[in-house]
Scaffold this active site. Structure first.
Site, PDB file in Angstrom:
ATOM      1  N   GLY A  10       1.080  -0.954   0.275  1.00 18.07           N
ATOM      2  CA  GLY A  10      -0.107   0.064   0.138  1.00 18.07           C
ATOM      3  C   GLY A  10       0.976   1.150   0.281  1.00 18.07           C
ATOM      4  CB  THR A  61      -8.003   2.267   2.254  1.00 16.54           C
ATOM      5  OG1 THR A  61      -7.201   1.398   1.108  1.00 16.54           O
ATOM      6  CG2 THR A  61      -7.156   1.682   3.607  1.00 16.54           C
ATOM      7  CE1 TYR A 130     -10.381   3.542   5.481  1.00 16.73           C
ATOM      8  CE2 TYR A 130     -11.675   5.527   6.158  1.00 16.73           C
ATOM      9  CZ  TYR A 130     -10.386   4.615   6.173  1.00 16.73           C
ATOM     10  OH  TYR A 130      -8.956   4.604   6.199  1.00 16.73           O
ATOM     11  CD1 TRP A 155      -8.907  13.955   2.733  1.00 15.20           C
ATOM     12  CD2 TRP A 155      -8.766  15.468   1.164  1.00 15.20           C
ATOM     13  NE1 TRP A 155     -10.639  14.314   2.707  1.00 15.20           N
ATOM     14  CE2 TRP A 155      -9.831  15.511   1.887  1.00 15.20           C
ATOM     15  CE3 TRP A 155      -8.307  16.418   0.396  1.00 15.20           C
ATOM     16  CZ2 TRP A 155     -10.828  16.825   1.876  1.00 15.20           C
ATOM     17  CZ3 TRP A 155      -9.087  17.414   0.686  1.00 15.20           C
ATOM     18  CH2 TRP A 155     -10.412  17.753   0.595  1.00 15.20           C
TER      19      TRP A 155
END
Ligand SMILES: NC(=O)c1ccc[n+]([C@@H]2O[C@H](COP(=O)([O-])OP(=O)(O)OC[C@H]3O[C@@H](n4cnc5c(N)ncnc54)[C@H](OP(=O)(O)O)[C@@H]3O)[C@@H](O)[C@H]2O)c1
Length: 305
Positions: A10, A61, A130, A155
């Site tokens: 990731g 995610t 989430y 973000w």
């Protein structure tokens, strides 16, 4: 130190791996080697590995998909962090974990209606699955009684993986107009800046004479983002400006048109205000936080080999 690091396929884990490997032995299991939806496997893996520190950037995610994959999202985001925490407690080691702006509902404003940044003590109230699973993960860590640092960020983007920056750069080379949400606010945060702050803090831990005392003094939840705020539309405009200057665009930059979030419906509701106050982090660790524009420039700059 021997560090167990998750999620290295990731954005954040991938960025952390080479930095941590410069000074530490890093054990970085892939999903095939350690599936974080399997609590028993996590406990066994940590028991075998016996690390000195666990760093857990792995997460479920897919914010929109989580609305219909609640059980899987909860296993990875809500349960797995608690298992890492219990194992950390058993071994007497620390856990560094990452959480999200989506634990807040984004409604925070001053009395005059202006946006204000969330501090760590503000009430949480996630709007989507989430966010609820990430909050459950935080709570599992805290109730375990282990030594922990939880970094809430927002973000996240990088030149690696799937993210808003790379999507906008791709679309900018394909389209003449981009219509982007202009009424949600936050601080775009590069995986580079989160990783370098994490590495700095791990260095501080290593240099302390008394690790238990260090954890006692520093344990807690911190906001780890860049400075300043913008909208997704403002972020896009800056991406295109910097990409044009650095020659990353193959054509003239498209026109960017701001749209309200209501015109871009998604399965998961997102907060209007995702701005996080980083004062606690800056004071506790004596570090500086770059503005989101500077962090973007650093991310887009050619990397030195
Ligand atoms: N991305 C954002 O905008 C954002 C915003 C706020 C907070 N955060 C938080 O910041 C942290 C880092 O996010 P990121 O953007 O780096 O995430 P990412 O790029 O989506 O990477 C997630 C990582 O978790 C791994 N993973 C997922 N499910 C797994 C499983 N069952 N077993 C083992 N590994 C699994 C993925 O492995 P695979 O490659 O095998 O799927 C991947 O390596 C996370 O805690 C996230 O919640 C992110």
């Amino acid at each position: 130190m021997k560090i167990l690091l998750t999620g290295t396929t990731g954005q954040l884990g991938h960025t952390l791996l080479p930095l941590l490997s410069q000074h530490h032995e890093v054990i970085a299991p892939t999903r095939a080697e350690l599936d974080l939806s399997d609590a028993v496997a996590i406990a066994a893996f940590v028991g075998d590995c016996k690390p000195d520190l666990i760093i857990n950037p792995a997460a479920y995610t897919a914010v929109d998909k989580a609305e219909t994959e609640l059980a899987l999202a909860h296993a990875i985001n809500g349960v797995a962090p608690g298992v890492f925490a219990e194992q950390a407690k058993k071994l007497g080691i620390g856990l560094i974990h990452y959480s999200t702006d989506y634990v807040y509902d984004g409604s925070l404003r001053l009395a005059n209606g202006d946006l204000v940044s969330y501090t760590e003590d503000a009430a949480t109230n996630p709007l989507n699955v989430y966010g609820k699973t990430k909050l459950a993960g935080e709570q599992a860590i805290i109730t375990s009684g282990c030594q922990y640092l939880i970094f809430r960020t927002s973000w996240v983007y990088s030149t690696f993986g799937k993210n808003f920056l790379l999507t906008m750069l791709r679309l900018a080379n394909e389209r003449d107009e981009l219509r982007v949400v202009s009424d949600q606010w936050g601080a775009p945060t590069s995986a580079d800046s989160i990783a370098s702050t994490t590495v700095d803090i791990v260095g501080q831990l290593c240099q302390s004479n008394d690790a238990a005392q260090w954890w006692k003094a520093h344990q807690g939840i911190y906001h780890l983002t860049t400075k300043g705020r913008t909208s997704w539309c403002g972020f896009t405009e800056e991406i295109l400006r910097q990409a044009t200057v650095s020659g990353r665009l193959k054509k003239t930059a498209p026109i960017v048109t701001g749209i309200p979030a209501i015109d871009y419906p998604t399965p998961a509701q997102r907060p209007v205000n995702s701005c996080l106050d980083t004062t606690r982090l800056v004071h506790a660790f004596g570090i500086s936080v770059p503005t989101w524009e500077v962090a973007l420039a650093t991310c887009l700059a050619p990397k030195q080999k």
